[in-house]
Motif scaffolding. Sequence first.
Motif, mmCIF file in Angstrom:
data_model
loop_
_atom_site.group_PDB
_atom_site.id
_atom_site.type_symbol
_atom_site.label_atom_id
_atom_site.label_comp_id
_atom_site.label_asym_id
_atom_site.label_seq_id
_atom_site.Cartn_x
_atom_site.Cartn_y
_atom_site.Cartn_z
ATOM 1 N N LYS A 166 0.853 -1.198 0.000
ATOM 2 C CA LYS A 166 0.000 0.000 0.000
ATOM 3 C C LYS A 166 0.878 1.233 0.000
ATOM 4 O O LYS A 166 1.797 1.354 0.814
ATOM 5 C CB LYS A 166 -0.927 0.015 1.221
ATOM 6 C CG LYS A 166 -1.864 1.230 1.238
ATOM 7 C CD LYS A 166 -2.954 1.095 2.300
ATOM 8 C CE LYS A 166 -2.512 1.620 3.651
ATOM 9 N NZ LYS A 166 -3.577 1.449 4.672
ATOM 10 N N HIS A 168 1.054 5.533 0.263
ATOM 11 C CA HIS A 168 0.289 6.672 0.777
ATOM 12 C C HIS A 168 0.479 7.850 -0.171
ATOM 13 O O HIS A 168 0.528 9.003 0.246
ATOM 14 C CB HIS A 168 0.721 7.030 2.206
ATOM 15 C CG HIS A 168 0.126 6.146 3.267
ATOM 16 N ND1 HIS A 168 0.662 4.928 3.602
ATOM 17 C CD2 HIS A 168 -0.980 6.299 4.045
ATOM 18 C CE1 HIS A 168 -0.084 4.366 4.561
ATOM 19 N NE2 HIS A 168 -1.082 5.177 4.846
ATOM 20 N N ASP A 191 -3.397 5.010 -0.259
ATOM 21 C CA ASP A 191 -4.175 5.647 0.807
ATOM 22 C C ASP A 191 -4.042 7.154 0.632
ATOM 23 O O ASP A 191 -2.952 7.708 0.743
ATOM 24 C CB ASP A 191 -3.608 5.204 2.161
ATOM 25 C CG ASP A 191 -4.442 5.698 3.330
ATOM 26 O OD1 ASP A 191 -5.332 6.546 3.121
ATOM 27 O OD2 ASP A 191 -4.195 5.235 4.458
ATOM 28 N N ASN A 193 -5.777 9.492 2.361
ATOM 29 C CA ASN A 193 -6.028 10.249 3.614
ATOM 30 C C ASN A 193 -6.880 11.503 3.342
ATOM 31 O O ASN A 193 -6.608 12.576 3.884
ATOM 32 C CB ASN A 193 -4.715 10.607 4.313
ATOM 33 C CG ASN A 193 -3.962 9.382 4.809
ATOM 34 O OD1 ASN A 193 -2.945 8.992 4.227
ATOM 35 N ND2 ASN A 193 -4.457 8.737 5.857
ATOM 36 N N GLU A 217 -7.968 4.190 -0.723
ATOM 37 C CA GLU A 217 -8.392 4.383 0.674
ATOM 38 C C GLU A 217 -8.665 5.864 0.948
ATOM 39 O O GLU A 217 -7.857 6.719 0.593
ATOM 40 C CB GLU A 217 -7.259 3.847 1.562
ATOM 41 C CG GLU A 217 -7.553 3.873 3.052
ATOM 42 C CD GLU A 217 -6.532 3.006 3.813
ATOM 43 O OE1 GLU A 217 -6.054 1.979 3.266
ATOM 44 O OE2 GLU A 217 -6.199 3.368 4.954
ATOM 45 N N GLU A 244 -10.900 3.789 9.094
ATOM 46 C CA GLU A 244 -9.939 3.850 10.192
ATOM 47 C C GLU A 244 -10.280 4.962 11.183
ATOM 48 O O GLU A 244 -9.836 4.928 12.331
ATOM 49 C CB GLU A 244 -8.522 4.061 9.650
ATOM 50 C CG GLU A 244 -8.329 5.415 8.989
ATOM 51 C CD GLU A 244 -6.934 5.595 8.413
ATOM 52 O OE1 GLU A 244 -6.682 5.032 7.336
ATOM 53 O OE2 GLU A 244 -6.112 6.275 9.034
ATOM 54 N N HIS A 292 -7.162 -1.590 9.959
ATOM 55 C CA HIS A 292 -6.147 -0.538 10.058
ATOM 56 C C HIS A 292 -5.285 -0.882 11.275
ATOM 57 O O HIS A 292 -5.817 -1.046 12.374
ATOM 58 C CB HIS A 292 -6.880 0.797 10.258
ATOM 59 C CG HIS A 292 -6.019 1.999 10.534
ATOM 60 N ND1 HIS A 292 -5.781 2.463 11.815
ATOM 61 C CD2 HIS A 292 -5.359 2.840 9.704
ATOM 62 C CE1 HIS A 292 -5.012 3.544 11.739
ATOM 63 N NE2 HIS A 292 -4.742 3.795 10.479
HETATM 64 MG MG LIG Z 1 -5.313 4.905 6.055
#
Ligand SMILES: [Mg+2]
Length: 361
Positions: A166, A168, A191, A193, A217, A244, A292
Motif C-alpha cells: 500500500k 500513501h 491511501d 487520507n 483508501e 480507520e 487498520h
Molecule cells: Mg489509512
Amino acid sequence: MKIKSVDVIPLRIPFEDGSPGVGLMPTKWTMLDFVLVRLETENGLVGWGDGFAYSCRRATVAAIEDMVAPLLVGRDVSDIGALNLELQQRLHLHGRYGITVFAISAVDIALWDLKAKSEGVPLAALLADSPRTTLPAYASLVRYGEPDLVRSFTSKVVSEGYRTVKLHEIALDAIEAGREGAGAATKMSTDVNCNWSMDQAREILPEMKRLDLYWVEEPVFPPDDAATLGALQRDFGVPIASGENACTAVEFARTAPAIRYIQPSVTKVGGISEFLKVCDLAERHGSAVMPHAPYFGPGYWATLHLMAARRNCEQFEHLYIEPAAYLDPSIPLPEKGTVAVPDRPGIGFEPDPAVLDRFRV
Ligand SMILES: [Mg+2]
C-alpha cells in the motif's frame, strides 16, 4: 475479573522510514506515540491494551485516567461487551467518537487480554473454534512524495516477498512509479487520507482503474460520506476502502453497505468488542474487512488475533518503518508477506521493562 488497578504508560519511540519528510503529519513524523494501559486483577493477572496516540498522546492519557479509570477500578467484569456499552453511555457527553472511544478501546483490549489469560488460551482461540495461525500481510509504505523513492521502496518490499503493498501517495506520477516498482503481479493500493477534492478524485480514479489498484483508501473528505464513496466506487469501478477514523459499529453501519472494504482500527473503534461487531456487519453486507493497524503495541497483537478468528478480514497492515525498539521484542513481524498469530495466552503481548523505562515519557 475484579479490577484492582489501571495504570497508564505513555511512550515515544523514534523511527526511521527513509522518507524526505513530506508525509502525513504537519512536520516530519519521526516518533511513534503510545499510550499503554496495564490492568491488574485482584488475583494478580495483568492485561495490556492501548489507545490510539499518534499526535494525541496526552489527550488519550487524560481520557483514560480522568474519564475511564474511575469507572473501572473495583469493578468485577464478566461481560466485557456490556461494560464497553456502559462506558460509551456514561461518557457520551464528551462526544460519542474520537479520544473518548480511543480511551475505551485501550481498556477493552486489556480486558479481553485478561479474559483469554484467565482461561489460559490465546485470544483467537477464545473467539473462534479453529482460528488461522498465519495471515497474509501487506507492506504499508509511508508517503515519500518522490517517484524515484516510491519506485525503489515498492521494488524493495516485493524483493522481500511481499505480494501486496500500500502506498500513501496522492499524485499520479508517484502512484505510477509505485506500479513500476511493484510490477503487474503485485496487489497495490494507495491511501489518500482524504486529500483529493471531488474534481481531483473524478480525474484520477480512471487512472487508478488503469493501474489496477486493489483499493483506494479514503479518497475524499469526509471519509464517512457513504453515499459519495459508494458513487465513486460504482462510477469508476475501483474498490474503495474507509473506516480507520470511524468509531463503534454504529458508524460502520453507514459505510459497510456502500463500499468494498471497511477498515476498523482496534485502538480507535472501541476495542475488540466493537471490532467484532464491525466484522459481523461486514458479513451481513458482503463487504470485506481490511483492518487498520499501523502501530506496534497491544493493538497490533489484538488485530492478529481478531483476523485469525474472523476470516472476512483480508490482509494485515504492517507499517513499513524501523522503530528504534519494539515494546515486546518477540513481536511477530511479517516474513515474505506472511505473519504468524501469537500463541501465548491472551493477546500474547509482554512488554520488555527495559524498553518501557527507556522510552517512557
Ligand atoms: Mg489509512
